[in-house]
Design an enzyme around this catalytic site. Structure first.
Site: not given
Ligand code: KIV
Length: 273
Positions: A54-55, A93, A121, A123, A190
């Site tokens: 989600d970056s 994500d 993934k 969080e 992280e």
């Molecule tokens: O969203 C992302 O790119 C991430 C990485 C920094 C692990 O969660």
């Protein structure tokens, strides 16, 4: 079977194969990616796994945080990246609030798996443990993400190292054990002090993937734009401009695979005490 940039024939990276890396003492490589063109180059360089992070809210969409990213955004970019991959394992994500309830999470995760992801993934720990359990019991592999969790930016008031001090470190270690118990297959750590990341890694049987977590993790992830020197604003110390080492974009991906594999990156200078 697939022939990579070095001419080697390799088979696709499955989850069991990726998880074996830890037992074999091999370090796992992961890069974020958002489109098919970069996915092809990352795949050909032999990177083990690719994360549609989600970056993308920050590096692709230009927002100041990851919070505006939607399920439709991640689904779209997952489908784009999936078309560029032949070998690497694809993770998506779970964007902000898509995993607020187990029912919402299974809906979003199913869209990502249908778009080509092999794992999602998530969080955090706390109430997310139920969400992780719910997904894993329903055949959806989960990678957990602890330490600095960017979706918590409003509560944290910024992006800073987590797990400093005895109490915070003990809480993080407990959370790491809890996500493993809930069924997570991998854990991204992280911005965690390097000695704590090493301790967490030693106390789990699942692989840890570090970013700003020092050299003691099982593997390493970087944001694509960061490792190509495209960061907007201050560069965090855990980022290495691999483009300078590799000499070209494809050379950068190969250098990342080589340096992580050999243990040359990350070095102590890329972590926090
Ligand atoms: O969203 C992302 O790119 C991430 C990485 C920094 C692990 O969660």
């Amino acid at each position: 079977m697939y022939t990579n940039a070095a001419g080697a024939t390799t088979s696709p990276v499955t989850l069991p194969r990726l998880l074996q890396a830890r037992d074999e003492g091999r370090r796992i490589t992961m890069l974020t990616c958002y489109d098919a063109g970069f996915a092809r180059a990352i795949d050909a360089a032999g990177v083990d796994s690719v994360l549609v992070g989600d970056s993308l809210g920050m590096v692709v969409q230009g927002h100041g945080s990851t919070l505006p990213v939607t399920v439709a955004d991640i689904e779209y970019h997952t489908a784009c990246v999936a078309r560029g991959l032949q070998r690497a394992l694809l993770l998506s994500d779970m964007p902000f609030q898509s995993d607020a309830t187990p029912a919402a999470a299974i809906d979003a995760a199913t869209r990502f798996l249908r778009a080509g992801a092999a794992m999602v993934k998530i969080e955090g720990a706390g109430f997310k443990l139920d969400v992780i359990r719910h997904l894993v019991e329903r055949e959806t592999p989960v990678c957990a993400h602890l330490g600095l969790t960017p979706q918590s930016v409003l509560r944290l008031g910024g992006y800073r190292v987590q797990g400093r001090g005895d109490e915070a470190a003990a809480r993080l270690l407990d959370d790491a054990r809890a996500v493993e118990q809930a069924g997570a297959s991998m854990l991204v750590l992280e911005c965690v002090p390097a000695p704590l990341a090493e301790r967490i890694t030693a106390s789990l049987s699942i692989p840890t993937i570090g970013i700003g977590a020092g050299p003691g993790c099982t593997g390493q992830v970087l944001v694509l734009h960061d490792m190509l020197g495209l960061r907007h604003g201050r560069q965090p110390r855990f980022v290495k401009d691999v483009l300078a080492t590799g000499g070209s974009v494809t050379g950068a991906f190969e250098a990342f695979v080589r340096e992580v594999g050999e243990g040359a990156f990350p070095g102590p200078e890329h972590g926090y005490a």
